[in-house]
Design a protein around this motif. Sequence first.
Motif, PDB file in Angstrom:
ATOM      1  N   GLY A  44      16.562   8.106   1.071  1.00 55.08           N
ATOM      2  CA  GLY A  44      15.768   6.937   0.691  1.00 55.08           C
ATOM      3  C   GLY A  44      15.100   6.278   1.877  1.00 55.08           C
ATOM      4  N   LEU A  45      15.823   6.164   2.987  1.00 54.91           N
ATOM      5  CA  LEU A  45      15.253   5.536   4.176  1.00 54.91           C
ATOM      6  C   LEU A  45      14.174   6.413   4.807  1.00 54.91           C
ATOM      7  CD1 LEU A  45      18.382   3.896   5.849  1.00 54.91           C
ATOM      8  CD2 LEU A  45      16.494   2.755   4.672  1.00 54.91           C
ATOM      9  N   MET A  46      14.360   7.719   4.748  1.00 52.87           N
ATOM     10  CA  MET A  46      13.295   8.609   5.238  1.00 52.87           C
ATOM     11  C   MET A  46      11.995   8.346   4.492  1.00 52.87           C
ATOM     12  SD  MET A  46      15.208  12.314   5.565  1.00 52.87           S
ATOM     13  CE  MET A  46      16.631  12.575   6.624  1.00 52.87           C
ATOM     14  N   ILE A  47      12.091   8.311   3.172  1.00 52.78           N
ATOM     15  CA  ILE A  47      10.897   8.107   2.351  1.00 52.78           C
ATOM     16  C   ILE A  47      10.339   6.700   2.554  1.00 52.78           C
ATOM     17  CG2 ILE A  47      10.031   7.990  -0.017  1.00 52.78           C
ATOM     18  CD1 ILE A  47      12.146  10.133  -0.729  1.00 52.78           C
ATOM     19  N   ALA A  48      11.226   5.712   2.593  1.00 56.85           N
ATOM     20  CA  ALA A  48      10.780   4.319   2.743  1.00 56.85           C
ATOM     21  C   ALA A  48      10.005   4.114   4.034  1.00 56.85           C
ATOM     22  CB  ALA A  48      11.983   3.381   2.688  1.00 56.85           C
ATOM     23  N   GLU A  49      10.503   4.674   5.126  1.00 56.38           N
ATOM     24  CA  GLU A  49       9.816   4.494   6.406  1.00 56.38           C
ATOM     25  C   GLU A  49       8.533   5.312   6.479  1.00 56.38           C
ATOM     26  OE1 GLU A  49       8.434   3.589  10.063  1.00 56.38           O
ATOM     27  OE2 GLU A  49       9.902   2.496   8.863  1.00 56.38           O
ATOM     28  N   MET A  50       8.585   6.542   6.066  1.00 57.24           N
ATOM     29  CA  MET A  50       7.410   7.404   6.180  1.00 57.24           C
ATOM     30  C   MET A  50       6.279   6.976   5.255  1.00 57.24           C
ATOM     31  SD  MET A  50       9.358  11.079   6.499  1.00 57.24           S
ATOM     32  CE  MET A  50       7.867  12.064   6.668  1.00 57.24           C
ATOM     33  N   ARG A  51       6.641   6.405   4.084  1.00 58.63           N
ATOM     34  CA  ARG A  51       5.630   6.043   3.092  1.00 58.63           C
ATOM     35  C   ARG A  51       5.385   4.534   3.009  1.00 58.63           C
ATOM     36  NH1 ARG A  51       4.894  10.468  -0.268  1.00 58.63           N
ATOM     37  NH2 ARG A  51       3.068   9.317  -0.991  1.00 58.63           N
ATOM     38  N   ASN A  52       5.954   3.780   3.949  1.00 60.51           N
ATOM     39  CA  ASN A  52       5.671   2.342   4.090  1.00 60.51           C
ATOM     40  C   ASN A  52       6.055   1.511   2.860  1.00 60.51           C
ATOM     41  OD1 ASN A  52       4.269   2.473   6.771  1.00 60.51           O
ATOM     42  ND2 ASN A  52       2.900   3.793   5.596  1.00 60.51           N
ATOM     43  N   ILE A  53       7.113   1.901   2.183  1.00 55.32           N
ATOM     44  CA  ILE A  53       7.506   1.191   0.966  1.00 55.32           C
ATOM     45  C   ILE A  53       7.882  -0.254   1.259  1.00 55.32           C
ATOM     46  CG2 ILE A  53       9.218   1.097  -0.882  1.00 55.32           C
ATOM     47  CD1 ILE A  53       9.308   4.172  -0.771  1.00 55.32           C
ATOM     48  N   GLY A  54       8.709  -0.466   2.277  1.00 53.42           N
ATOM     49  CA  GLY A  54       9.115  -1.828   2.612  1.00 53.42           C
ATOM     50  C   GLY A  54       7.958  -2.688   3.060  1.00 53.42           C
ATOM     51  N   ARG A  55       7.049  -2.116   3.832  1.00 53.86           N
ATOM     52  CA  ARG A  55       5.904  -2.885   4.321  1.00 53.86           C
ATOM     53  C   ARG A  55       4.954  -3.259   3.186  1.00 53.86           C
ATOM     54  NH1 ARG A  55       7.631  -0.012   8.786  1.00 53.86           N
ATOM     55  NH2 ARG A  55       6.906   2.018   8.067  1.00 53.86           N
ATOM     56  N   CYS A  56       4.767  -2.359   2.241  1.00 52.90           N
ATOM     57  CA  CYS A  56       3.942  -2.685   1.068  1.00 52.90           C
ATOM     58  C   CYS A  56       4.585  -3.812   0.261  1.00 52.90           C
ATOM     59  CB  CYS A  56       3.765  -1.451   0.189  1.00 52.90           C
ATOM     60  SG  CYS A  56       2.638  -0.213   0.837  1.00 52.90           S
ATOM     61  N   HIS A  57       5.884  -3.688   0.058  1.00 50.28           N
ATOM     62  CA  HIS A  57       6.600  -4.701  -0.721  1.00 50.28           C
ATOM     63  C   HIS A  57       6.490  -6.075  -0.054  1.00 50.28           C
ATOM     64  CE1 HIS A  57       9.729  -6.345  -3.361  1.00 50.28           C
ATOM     65  NE2 HIS A  57      10.198  -6.936  -2.279  1.00 50.28           N
ATOM     66  N   ALA A  58       6.732  -6.119   1.266  1.00 48.49           N
ATOM     67  CA  ALA A  58       6.668  -7.396   1.984  1.00 48.49           C
ATOM     68  C   ALA A  58       5.264  -7.984   1.944  1.00 48.49           C
ATOM     69  CB  ALA A  58       7.119  -7.201   3.428  1.00 48.49           C
ATOM     70  N   ALA A  59       4.241  -7.136   2.109  1.00 44.11           N
ATOM     71  CA  ALA A  59       2.858  -7.620   2.088  1.00 44.11           C
ATOM     72  C   ALA A  59       2.506  -8.226   0.743  1.00 44.11           C
ATOM     73  CB  ALA A  59       1.898  -6.489   2.433  1.00 44.11           C
ATOM     74  N   MET A  60       2.931  -7.593  -0.334  1.00 42.76           N
ATOM     75  CA  MET A  60       2.547  -8.056  -1.668  1.00 42.76           C
ATOM     76  C   MET A  60       3.362  -9.261  -2.129  1.00 42.76           C
ATOM     77  SD  MET A  60       1.883  -4.359  -3.509  1.00 42.76           S
ATOM     78  CE  MET A  60       1.098  -5.024  -4.969  1.00 42.76           C
TER      79      MET A  60
ATOM     80  N   LYS B 121       1.162 -11.921  -0.301  1.00 42.91           N
ATOM     81  CA  LYS B 121       0.230 -11.791  -1.430  1.00 42.91           C
ATOM     82  C   LYS B 121      -1.013 -10.988  -1.041  1.00 42.91           C
ATOM     83  CE  LYS B 121       3.138 -14.618  -3.325  1.00 42.91           C
ATOM     84  NZ  LYS B 121       4.258 -14.065  -4.126  1.00 42.91           N
ATOM     85  N   LYS B 122      -0.764  -9.947  -0.231  1.00 42.44           N
ATOM     86  CA  LYS B 122      -1.869  -9.117   0.247  1.00 42.44           C
ATOM     87  C   LYS B 122      -1.706  -7.676  -0.200  1.00 42.44           C
ATOM     88  CE  LYS B 122      -2.824 -11.776   4.479  1.00 42.44           C
ATOM     89  NZ  LYS B 122      -2.867 -11.715   5.963  1.00 42.44           N
ATOM     90  N   TRP B 123      -2.839  -7.022  -0.396  1.00 44.58           N
ATOM     91  CA  TRP B 123      -2.881  -5.593  -0.677  1.00 44.58           C
ATOM     92  C   TRP B 123      -3.106  -4.897   0.665  1.00 44.58           C
ATOM     93  CZ3 TRP B 123      -2.349  -3.019  -5.348  1.00 44.58           C
ATOM     94  CH2 TRP B 123      -2.638  -1.641  -5.338  1.00 44.58           C
ATOM     95  N   ARG B 124      -2.070  -4.270   1.184  1.00 45.61           N
ATOM     96  CA  ARG B 124      -2.137  -3.747   2.543  1.00 45.61           C
ATOM     97  C   ARG B 124      -2.588  -2.296   2.572  1.00 45.61           C
ATOM     98  NH1 ARG B 124       2.655  -4.193   7.191  1.00 45.61           N
ATOM     99  NH2 ARG B 124       1.517  -3.023   8.793  1.00 45.61           N
ATOM    100  N   GLU B 125      -3.479  -1.991   3.507  1.00 46.44           N
ATOM    101  CA  GLU B 125      -3.995  -0.630   3.650  1.00 46.44           C
ATOM    102  C   GLU B 125      -3.669  -0.006   5.011  1.00 46.44           C
ATOM    103  OE1 GLU B 125      -5.223   1.208   1.444  1.00 46.44           O
ATOM    104  OE2 GLU B 125      -6.088  -0.039  -0.142  1.00 46.44           O
ATOM    105  N   LYS B 126      -3.495  -0.821   6.044  1.00 41.88           N
ATOM    106  CA  LYS B 126      -3.272  -0.282   7.390  1.00 41.88           C
ATOM    107  C   LYS B 126      -1.802  -0.434   7.789  1.00 41.88           C
ATOM    108  CE  LYS B 126      -7.960  -1.065   9.100  1.00 41.88           C
ATOM    109  NZ  LYS B 126      -8.801  -1.700  10.155  1.00 41.88           N
TER     110      LYS B 126
END
Length: 349
Positions: free
Chosen positions: A133-149, A153-158
């Motif tokens: 799970g952590l491999m996927i979360a870090e490589m695919r930016n899951i946590g960063r997307c969640h925190a941004a949204m 309240k932002k839709w993050r692309e970078k």
Amino acid sequence: MKIVCIGDILLPPEMMKEGIKGFSRYTRQKFFYFGPTTKEDMRIYIKNMELTGSRCVPVPQEIMEEIKDADVIQTHQCPIPSEVFREAKNLKLLLTNRGGIENIDLEAATEAGIPVVANPAHNANAVAEMTIGLMIAEMRNIGRCHAAMTKEKKWREKFPNSGSIHEIKGRTVGLIGFGTIGHLVADLLQAFHVKLLIYDPYAREEEIREKQGTPVSLEELLGESDIVSMHARVSDTSRGMMGEEQFRMMKKTAVFINTARSPLIDMKALYRALKEGWIMGAAIDNYDVEPIEEDNPLLTLDNLTFSCHKSGDTVEAFADSPAMVLAEAEKFFHGERPRFLMNPQVLGK
């Protein structure tokens, strides 16, 4: 036969009662609740216990009274110092639901001729699943997307790894340590069709190859892996084994995962590796101080995925453990060698 079971907030006596069902030899059973009453306080206790050992706190007197005629003691986080072995005149076996035995005076147990059986496999599947799970979360930016949204309240692309966001499929994954958890991670990774490298000086080459892995040196693993995952046990030789020199050996595009213990890692070196771009990213589940300090510089990094030491924290990891160690006790009483016997030299006494 009498058994004394000592539970706690993480593995309550009720789970021990459930686990003992079906083991008919225990005609006398005593159950106790030990230690802090919140998980937060228990985490603090465990950190202290792992540093100070079996004399971290006194064993409650009511427990000391009941162990005097016990044949078997089953514990989890409760300390088992030398006086337990002096007082428990009838003791034949000590079972612990922990993987580590920092809370047990193993030398005293061995001197008393008492076998100690641990259970590092109790949360192995939970940790293995979390590792993936952590491999996927870090490589695919899951946590960063969640925190941004949710927070911004932002839709993050970078992201720090934009332009290098890969699938696990086809990657080279290096496992440092190939014990119970390492084996399970290797099993799970087969679904991703990775190239698997394994460094463990204590593992047999044939068992590594059975899991479609290739045995390599630590230097080879660090230099070739796209994902490096730590699964070693803490010892005098492994403490701090991932430091500046090792992080600099890794690919700049590589990801580092730690669901093992924090003493294996030089956290200052990890910070520099992430801050200065020696590696692409990391995901870690435990820390030198827990809860992590608010001013810890790791919290300033955008290329690090955090977890609150939850890798082994599932219902099954605790609920299944009592029956697992009691099954090993059955082996002992039938003249067989239990798995995870920590002091095998007592069998010859």
